[in-house]
Design an enzyme around this catalytic site. Structure first.
Site, PDB file in Angstrom:
ATOM      1  N   ASP A   1       6.929   0.015  -1.336  1.00 58.91           N
ATOM      2  CA  ASP A   1       6.603  -1.362  -1.737  1.00 58.91           C
ATOM      3  C   ASP A   1       7.302  -1.000  -3.098  1.00 58.91           C
ATOM      4  OD1 ASP A   1       4.801  -1.370   0.480  1.00 58.91           O
ATOM      5  OD2 ASP A   1       3.469  -2.561  -0.813  1.00 58.91           O
TER       6      ASP A   1
ATOM      7  N   VAL B   1       5.354  -7.424  -3.259  1.00 58.21           N
ATOM      8  CA  VAL B   1       5.511  -6.773  -2.251  1.00 58.21           C
ATOM      9  C   VAL B   1       3.949  -6.657  -1.568  1.00 58.21           C
ATOM     10  CG1 VAL B   1       6.369  -5.202  -0.829  1.00 58.21           C
ATOM     11  CG2 VAL B   1       7.582  -5.615  -3.128  1.00 58.21           C
ATOM     12  N   CYS B   2       3.751  -6.488  -0.517  1.00 58.09           N
ATOM     13  CA  CYS B   2       3.057  -6.317   1.000  1.00 58.09           C
ATOM     14  C   CYS B   2       1.723  -7.443  -0.241  1.00 58.09           C
ATOM     15  CB  CYS B   2       2.914  -4.853   0.218  1.00 58.09           C
ATOM     16  SG  CYS B   2       2.613  -4.125   2.414  1.00 58.09           S
ATOM     17  N   SER B   3       0.628  -6.744   0.334  1.00 51.38           N
ATOM     18  CA  SER B   3      -0.879  -6.983  -0.047  1.00 51.38           C
ATOM     19  C   SER B   3      -0.676  -7.077  -1.707  1.00 51.38           C
ATOM     20  CB  SER B   3      -2.256  -5.147   0.304  1.00 51.38           C
ATOM     21  OG  SER B   3      -1.840  -4.542  -0.400  1.00 51.38           O
ATOM     22  N   GLY B   4       0.411  -6.225  -1.828  1.00 55.47           N
ATOM     23  CA  GLY B   4       0.047  -6.784  -3.952  1.00 55.47           C
ATOM     24  C   GLY B   4      -0.170  -8.450  -4.078  1.00 55.47           C
TER      25      GLY B   4
END
Lengths: 215, 215
Positions: free
Chosen positions: A15, A99-102
């Site tokens: 990520d 990015v992603c669960s960020g």
């Protein structure tokens, strides 16, 4: 142009490093990895640490901030020092990205309320909990907020941003330098192409890979 | 199953972290980052350090070894402690692998003499200097030697290897977990798709991105 990449315990390595590999090559870019405390920060696997060179308090006005995801997101979703830092630097950024669960951290910080955003396919449902509008796209750009889907999607987000920041020619040159001509040997990279049974097996832990989704 | 990832000063971050993100999720995998001395090792950009948790001498019989590339390759192509470690562990590996210019280290160590191998597009021409046979493919597997093209190609290599090691179902699950459904916003990721003028501009430094090819 300063680019700050946030690190926290149990983030997902790619990520952060996927976008780093692209954005750090933009002429004039200066990247700083930052965390609550400087020093090594372990990824979700535990077997790798990236060094945060600066404490959050030392990174006060980055042009771009990037927040990676990972299982650690859950531990920091109510962590005021981190959320407060994200809010504070966002006031002056030209791009605030995840990015992603960020994206859950951006949402929990109150930055993308009412805005479209994406996340890892297994986290999209949590975006509305924090007021954001989930969108099933690989990269979502809304104003200065740019969010990417899971893990590897950060590379696509970073190339997209590079084009917007430095122009197509620089983005294309960086794509060629990192030889980003992906040829996945399988076609299971999204819930749109993977069979429902595989998605369900991962969600329910009938199929477990290391650092599984439900741990 | 122990997977050793070699670090050395001025390696390319994504060369190591792309495969790490895939291979570390294989059930039973245990990854160790290793370098001449334990501690932080800086990437080619200088702005990121990954931690080597073990000295080379502590990693004596990994099942898989992965050698990333980067500008630092040039400094270590005649570095006996590193070449000797690669040779020694190769004697017992089930897979000896590289990403990007890392294949030059495998070649310099004498492991792929007469074998087909790939590398970053700007390094392919150096493989024959060390006796290997350059092949313009994204991933080349010859016996237990698997080499990837530049930087991002390590992700494809790692998925390919995962299928061979753990079966298609695990590889597909990991692809879905890291949402590897690449959608590059540009099409300049290989010398086959990029215009010759862009390739030439990078080779001659008429076009410079940070950590350029010719530095």
């Amino acid at each position: 142009m300063q680019i700050a990449i946030l690190l926290y315990e149990r983030f997902t390595a790619l990520d952060a490093v996927g976008p780093y590999e692209i954005l750090s090559r933009i002429p004039g870019a200066e990247v700083v990895f930052t965390a609550v405390r400087p020093g090594p920060v372990r990824t979700e696997m535990g077997s790798l640490a990236l060094t945060a060179d600066a404490a959050l308090g030392e990174v006060t006005d980055p042009d771009i901030v990037l927040v990676p995801g990972g299982p650690g997101t859950r531990d920091f979703i109510a962590d005021e020092p981190i959320l407060d830092w994200i809010r504070t630097v966002d006031a002056a950024t030209t791009w605030t990205t995840s990015v992603c669960s960020g994206s859950l951290l951006l949402a929990a910080a109150g930055l993308i309320t009412g805005r479209p955003a994406t996340s890892h396919w297994n986290c999209l449902e949590y975006l509305p909990v924090f007021g954001a509008v989930p969108v099933t796209e690989r990269v979502v750009v809304d104003g200065k907020y740019a969010t990417a889907a899971g893990v590897s999607a950060g590379i696509d987000l970073a190339l997209d941003l590079t084009g917007r920041i430095a122009g197509d020619r620089i983005a294309e040159a960086i794509q060629l330098v990192v030889e980003y001509d992906p040829k996945p040997p399988y076609t299971m990279g999204s819930t749109g192409t993977a069979p429902a049974a595989l998605v369900e097996a991962l969600r329910t832990s009938d199929l477990v890979v290391q650092s599984s989704l439900s741990e």
